[in-house]
Design an enzyme around this catalytic site. Structure first.
Site, PDB file in Angstrom:
ATOM      1  N   CYS A 114       0.832  -1.154  -0.092  1.00  0.00           N
ATOM      2  CA  CYS A 114       0.101   0.030  -0.074  1.00  0.00           C
ATOM      3  C   CYS A 114       0.971   1.193  -0.141  1.00  0.00           C
ATOM      4  O   CYS A 114       0.370   2.352  -0.262  1.00  0.00           O
ATOM      5  CB  CYS A 114      -1.019  -0.066   1.325  1.00  0.00           C
ATOM      6  SG  CYS A 114      -2.074  -1.336   0.771  1.00  0.00           S
ATOM      7  N   HIS A 277      -3.948   6.810   1.112  1.00  0.00           N
ATOM      8  CA  HIS A 277      -3.905   5.866   0.691  1.00  0.00           C
ATOM      9  C   HIS A 277      -5.338   5.178   1.252  1.00  0.00           C
ATOM     10  O   HIS A 277      -5.832   5.403   2.133  1.00  0.00           O
ATOM     11  CB  HIS A 277      -2.906   4.752   1.031  1.00  0.00           C
ATOM     12  CG  HIS A 277      -3.289   3.239   0.906  1.00  0.00           C
ATOM     13  ND1 HIS A 277      -3.681   2.826  -0.327  1.00  0.00           N
ATOM     14  CD2 HIS A 277      -3.326   2.187   1.963  1.00  0.00           C
ATOM     15  CE1 HIS A 277      -4.032   1.523  -0.145  1.00  0.00           C
ATOM     16  NE2 HIS A 277      -4.003   1.173   1.126  1.00  0.00           N
ATOM     17  N   ASN A 307      -9.983  -0.714  -1.958  1.00  0.00           N
ATOM     18  CA  ASN A 307      -8.758  -0.745  -1.741  1.00  0.00           C
ATOM     19  C   ASN A 307      -7.885  -1.118  -2.844  1.00  0.00           C
ATOM     20  O   ASN A 307      -7.755  -2.371  -3.203  1.00  0.00           O
ATOM     21  CB  ASN A 307      -8.242  -1.338  -0.421  1.00  0.00           C
ATOM     22  CG  ASN A 307      -6.732  -1.076  -0.170  1.00  0.00           C
ATOM     23  OD1 ASN A 307      -5.890  -0.745  -0.931  1.00  0.00           O
ATOM     24  ND2 ASN A 307      -6.301  -1.623   1.258  1.00  0.00           N
TER      25      ASN A 307
HETATM   26  C1  LIG Z   1     -10.941  -5.779   7.928  1.00  0.00           C
HETATM   27  C2  LIG Z   1     -11.998  -4.724   8.892  1.00  0.00           C
HETATM   28  C3  LIG Z   1     -13.019  -4.098   7.976  1.00  0.00           C
HETATM   29  C4  LIG Z   1     -12.812  -5.710   9.790  1.00  0.00           C
HETATM   30  O1  LIG Z   1     -13.626  -5.016  10.631  1.00  0.00           O
HETATM   31  P1  LIG Z   1     -13.726  -5.417  11.978  1.00  0.00           P
HETATM   32  O2  LIG Z   1     -14.747  -4.525  12.684  1.00  0.00           O
HETATM   33  O3  LIG Z   1     -12.307  -5.005  12.661  1.00  0.00           O
HETATM   34  O4  LIG Z   1     -14.182  -6.839  12.162  1.00  0.00           O
HETATM   35  P2  LIG Z   1     -13.502  -8.112  12.908  1.00  0.00           P
HETATM   36  O5  LIG Z   1     -12.296  -8.604  11.737  1.00  0.00           O
HETATM   37  O6  LIG Z   1     -13.071  -8.003  14.153  1.00  0.00           O
HETATM   38  O7  LIG Z   1     -14.652  -9.142  12.403  1.00  0.00           O
HETATM   39  C5  LIG Z   1     -15.924  -8.786  13.143  1.00  0.00           C
HETATM   40  C6  LIG Z   1     -16.908 -10.002  12.592  1.00  0.00           C
HETATM   41  O8  LIG Z   1     -17.099  -9.837  11.320  1.00  0.00           O
HETATM   42  C7  LIG Z   1     -17.050 -11.004  10.669  1.00  0.00           C
HETATM   43  N1  LIG Z   1     -16.857 -10.680   9.244  1.00  0.00           N
HETATM   44  C8  LIG Z   1     -15.341 -10.392   8.661  1.00  0.00           C
HETATM   45  N2  LIG Z   1     -15.457 -10.096   7.298  1.00  0.00           N
HETATM   46  C9  LIG Z   1     -16.706 -10.130   7.096  1.00  0.00           C
HETATM   47  C10 LIG Z   1     -17.478  -9.806   6.096  1.00  0.00           C
HETATM   48  N3  LIG Z   1     -16.924  -9.385   4.795  1.00  0.00           N
HETATM   49  N4  LIG Z   1     -18.862  -9.834   5.916  1.00  0.00           N
HETATM   50  C11 LIG Z   1     -19.571 -10.279   7.045  1.00  0.00           C
HETATM   51  N5  LIG Z   1     -19.071 -10.449   8.283  1.00  0.00           N
HETATM   52  C12 LIG Z   1     -17.412 -10.278   8.277  1.00  0.00           C
HETATM   53  C13 LIG Z   1     -16.017 -11.836  11.299  1.00  0.00           C
HETATM   54  O9  LIG Z   1     -16.171 -13.112  11.188  1.00  0.00           O
HETATM   55  C14 LIG Z   1     -16.303 -11.278  12.742  1.00  0.00           C
HETATM   56  O10 LIG Z   1     -17.279 -12.264  13.128  1.00  0.00           O
HETATM   57  P3  LIG Z   1     -17.603 -12.868  14.478  1.00  0.00           P
HETATM   58  O11 LIG Z   1     -17.552 -11.690  15.430  1.00  0.00           O
HETATM   59  O12 LIG Z   1     -18.741 -13.611  14.558  1.00  0.00           O
HETATM   60  O13 LIG Z   1     -16.040 -13.491  14.883  1.00  0.00           O
HETATM   61  C15 LIG Z   1     -11.116  -3.827   9.733  1.00  0.00           C
HETATM   62  O14 LIG Z   1     -10.638  -4.387  10.769  1.00  0.00           O
HETATM   63  C16 LIG Z   1     -10.181  -3.008   8.992  1.00  0.00           C
HETATM   64  O15 LIG Z   1     -10.519  -2.393   7.912  1.00  0.00           O
HETATM   65  N6  LIG Z   1      -8.885  -3.060   9.284  1.00  0.00           N
HETATM   66  C17 LIG Z   1      -8.084  -2.250   8.412  1.00  0.00           C
HETATM   67  C18 LIG Z   1      -7.392  -3.394   7.216  1.00  0.00           C
HETATM   68  C19 LIG Z   1      -6.788  -2.445   6.159  1.00  0.00           C
HETATM   69  O16 LIG Z   1      -7.058  -1.228   6.031  1.00  0.00           O
HETATM   70  N7  LIG Z   1      -6.243  -3.251   5.391  1.00  0.00           N
HETATM   71  C20 LIG Z   1      -5.450  -2.600   4.480  1.00  0.00           C
HETATM   72  C21 LIG Z   1      -4.299  -1.966   4.970  1.00  0.00           C
HETATM   73  S1  LIG Z   1      -3.644  -1.007   3.774  1.00  0.00           S
END
Ligand SMILES: CC(C)(COP(=O)(O)OP(=O)(O)OC[C@H]1O[C@@H](n2cnc3c(N)ncnc32)[C@H](O)[C@@H]1OP(=O)(O)O)[C@@H](O)C(=O)NCCC(=O)NCCS
Length: 350
Positions: A114, A277, A307
């Site tokens: 990224c 980004h 992204n």
């Molecule tokens: C990835 C991201 C959106 C996940 O959101 P979050 O609120 O942290 O969610 P979690 O990973 O804690 O998961 C929460 C729940 O949603 C579920 N879940 C994950 N992806 C899912 C999807 N696409 N659809 C539905 N549910 C989903 C998980 O299984 C979890 O379920 P559980 O509570 O029953 O275990 C978030 O953490 C994020 O954006 N992080 C930064 C990632 C990023 O920017 N990456 C690129 C870097 S450059």
């Protein structure tokens, strides 16, 4: 010493729009979940066989080169950033050189995920400053749709990413108040594994302290880089601890933005536009709030494209410029954070 200015900019996104509801065909997810957590409404996916990371980079480059008033034969160096190359090797730089029938100029590939575009821009900036090159093509492009796990198992990663490309032509300017004022590059490898694609690779579980990142066959030589077992166990997909990434991103983005402003004796109020980004709309909003920036000072288009990793900043910068949000003398900050972790910024006067 010269300064580098952006003399031309271009972008390319595939025609195929994939909405959050479209993804429900492959995995258990919902439009509400994706929009609430990431802000993404849709993304573009490349044509499976007719488009590659390089071909998208080529399309963006053609526009950037034309807008700079040049032809591909005028380019004297290429820097290509991607994490989804056409081949494991050689990199996309040489494929682009071939496709655009350029002279036998140097082609450098950057693998900083990224942060790739800002790193690539910084490398190009140094070559311009020293007078070594006059027309450098800097490209960021990704074809994520080829390498993600579209089953429910991979949904936390696969809903975030999209395909596309952006490119700029850098040229020298003698006006020390214009162009790239400074770039700032950082890394911390302590968290390398929490946002990573381990395989194919040569790691042989060396770094993972007991955790099996790859299952390979018992052979005296070979068969460890990519094995049938790895594919059977879906170990060939990216891995991400989303919440952990989020936590560090919201700390490093403001840090590296303020670093760029401080270096140049400027303040957040001087910024016409911050182009972060496009990792996650919630991350951008957090950064905006922390730096007390107005809505019109931060550009976001992740809603439309997801992204696009190395492509996200040049795509966003190109759209902002096309919409008239960046014009002569405006102060613009590009800032990135991603896998590695690496983070970076570039402050420029348009
Ligand atoms: C990835 C991201 C959106 C996940 O959101 P979050 O609120 O942290 O969610 P979690 O990973 O804690 O998961 C929460 C729940 O949603 C579920 N879940 C994950 N992806 C899912 C999807 N696409 N659809 C539905 N549910 C989903 C998980 O299984 C979890 O379920 P559980 O509570 O029953 O275990 C978030 O953490 C994020 O954006 N992080 C930064 C990632 C990023 O920017 N990456 C690129 C870097 S450059």
């Amino acid at each position: 010493m010269f300064h580098s200015k952006i003399a031309g900019i271009g972008m390319y996104v595939p025609k195929n729009v994939v909405t959050n509801n479209d993804l429900k065909k492959y995995m258990d997810t919902s439009d509400e979940w994706i929009q609430e957590r990431t802000g993404i409404k849709e993304r573009r996916f490349a044509h499976r066989t007719e488009e590659t990371t390089t071909t998208m980079g080529v399309e963006a480059s053609k526009i950037a080169i034309e807008r700079a008033g040049l032809t591909p034969q005028d380019i004297d160096f290429i820097v290509f950033a991607t994490l989804s190359p056409d081949y494991y090797f050689p990199g996309c730089g040489v494929l682009l050189q071939r496709a655009l029938q350029m002279k036998s100029v140097g082609a450098l590939d950057v693998r900083n995920q990224c942060s790739g575009f800002v790193y690539a821009l910084s490398v190009a900036d140094q070559f311009i400053k020293t007078g070594m090159y006059k027309n450098i093509l800097v490209v960021g492009a990704e074809k994520h749709s080829f390498g993600l796990d579209f089953s429910t198992r991979g949904r936390n990663v696969s809903v975030i990413f999209g395909d596309g490309a952006g490119a700029v032509v850098l040229q020298p300017t003698e006006d020390s108040n214009k162009g790239i004022l400074s770039t700032h590059l950082h890394s911390d490898g302590n968290n390398a594994e929490i946002l990573a694609m381990y395989n194919p690779g040569t790691h042989a579980n060396h770094w993972s302290k007991g955790q099996q990142l790859a299952d390979f066959d018992e052979a005296e030589l070979g068969e460890m880089f990519m094995s049938h077992d790895m594919i059977d166990k879906a170990q060939n997909f990216p891995n991400m601890d989303g919440p952990a990434v989020f936590k560090v991103a919201v700390e490093k983005f403001p840090e590296v933005i303020l670093e760029s402003l401080k270096t140049n004796g400027l303040q957040t109020s001087d910024l016409k536009l911050l182009i972060p980004h496009q990792a996650n709309l919630r991350i951008s909003q957090f950064v905006q709030h922390k730096l007390k920036l107005r809505d019109d000072q931060v550009y976001n288009n992740i809603q439309k494209y997801g992204n696009t990793t190395a492509a996200s900043i040049p795509i966003a910068l190109c759209e902002a410029w096309e919409e008239g949000k960046v014009s002569d003398d405006d102060l613009v900050c590009l800032a990135a954070f991603g896998s590695g972790f690496t983070w970076a910024s570039a402050l420029l006067r348009w």
